[in-house]
Design an enzyme around this catalytic site. Structure first.
Site, short mmCIF file in Angstrom:
data_model
loop_
_atom_site.label_atom_id
_atom_site.label_comp_id
_atom_site.label_asym_id
_atom_site.label_seq_id
_atom_site.Cartn_x
_atom_site.Cartn_y
_atom_site.Cartn_z
N LYS A 1 -31.97 14.30 -16.31
CA LYS A 1 -32.71 15.55 -16.55
C LYS A 1 -31.79 16.78 -16.40
O LYS A 1 -31.74 17.64 -17.27
CB LYS A 1 -33.87 15.61 -15.55
N PRO B 1 -42.66 21.57 -6.49
CA PRO B 1 -41.71 22.53 -7.04
C PRO B 1 -40.24 22.13 -6.91
O PRO B 1 -39.50 22.18 -7.89
CB PRO B 1 -41.99 23.81 -6.23
N THR C 1 -38.68 17.86 -10.40
CA THR C 1 -37.24 17.97 -10.70
C THR C 1 -36.55 18.43 -9.42
O THR C 1 -36.80 19.55 -8.95
CB THR C 1 -37.00 18.99 -11.82
#
Ligand code: NAD
Length: 294
Positions: A170, A65, A95
């Site tokens: 990202k 997560p 991420t």
């Protein structure tokens, strides 16, 4: 190859299944035993911890997560670095913030393991179809080694530079997307309030200088684009809470770097309000609701 896969949630499960489909052997681990059991039924070997999952495999992939989970899965008492043999390549596709990616990679290097950060875009649909884009940060030779494995789960595997740069690509891209989505929401609702048909207005924008991905491919105004989440009550798509997470990573990184992101910070607050209003699970284009209530 024999691959250790850790984190079998919304993204990790379909990614791991694609590795199995490509003929790789998997050792799997998640803190939720039921998720491990489910995938084991399709062929994965069950590991008892992240350390165990990293033992005796040729590469380790994690899909977790957020930053604290990555720290604990790699650096904890039963973490990856306790089990991996020196020389085992490590790929983190979560991420997270670029700083954590760089710090964990330093610890991995001290253990003799090269690590790359490889966050994805494409969502659950891309994970299921094996068409994810991987933005990879790390040494060129480590990128090449990772690419061979990542191609079983994605289509575009892009080298972004040194470790942490996958995360940079990202979060900066998603910050731009959020700002663009809010700008489109503002323009669309103002035009409608001033008396224009939203469909006619969108058609003009999409052949004019206001055009962007949020206006022509993912328009947030209900009924403008049949294929967009706006035309199905914002179900599915990319959740507002996931966008809020990425905006928070971007604004935190900006704070550390002492780089102003005035619109990014405002976008983070708008998505925070949107989430507090109970819209976290709705697609991120639902942020237009912040303008339609007034
Ligand atoms: P998720 O919460 O569904 O899955 C994460 C899994 O990790 C869970 O099953 C959890 O039990 C497991 N986990 C947590 N800590 C662990 C630990 N220490 N050891 C082992 N397992 C552990 O999340 P997701 O939607 O699969 O997203 C994963 C990552 O991908 C996130 O960083 C997210 O931001 C990113 N991402 C998600 C999407 C999306 O559409 N869901 C799109 C792009 C990127």
């Amino acid at each position: 190859m024999k691959i250790g896969f850790i984190g079998l949630g919304h993204m990790g499960n379909p990614m791991a299944r694609n590795l199995l489909k490509h003929g790789h052997a998997l050792k799997i681990y998640d803190v939720i035993p039921d998720l491990v059991k489910k995938l084991a039924a399709e062929g994965g070997e069950v590991a008892t911890s992240a350390a165990d999952c990293a033992k005796g495999v040729e590469v380790v992939i994690t899909m977790l997560p957020s930053s604290p989970h990555v720290r604990s899965a790699y650096l904890g008492d039963y973490g990856v670095l306790k089990g991996a043999s020196p020389g085992t390549p490590l790929i983190d596709s979560s991420t997270i913030d670029p700083l954590t990616a760089r710090e964990v990679a330093m610890d991995a290097k001290a253990k003799g393991c090269a690590m790359v950060d490889a966050p994805v875009s494409g969502g659950v649909a891309g994970a299921e179809a094996g068409t994810l884009t991987f933005m990879v940060g790390g040494e060129a030779r480590d990128f090449e080694a990772a690419k061979a494995v990542l191609l079983a789960m994605g289509k575009n595997i892009v080298h972004c530079g040194g470790i942490g740069n996958g995360q940079v690509a990202k979060i900066c891209n998603n910050m731009m997307l959020a700002i663009e989505m809010i700008a489109t929401s503002e323009g669309m609702t103002l035009a409608a309030k001033l008396g224009m048909d939203p469909k006619v207005f969108a058609a003009i924008v999409n052949t004019s200088s206001g055009r962007c991905w949020s206006s022509d491919t993912y328009n947030p105004y209900p009924g403008v684009l049949e294929s967009a989440p706006a035309s199905r009550s914002y179900a599915g798509g990319f959740g507002s809470d996931l966008m809020l997470k990425d905006l928070t990573l971007a604004t935190d990184a900006a704070k550390n770097a002492k780089q102003p992101v005035m619109l990014g910070a405002l976008a983070q607050q708008i998505y925070q309000k949107h989430s507090v209003d109970g819209n976290g699970a709705k697609d991120f284009s639902s942020v237009i609701m912040q303008y339609m209530k007034t």
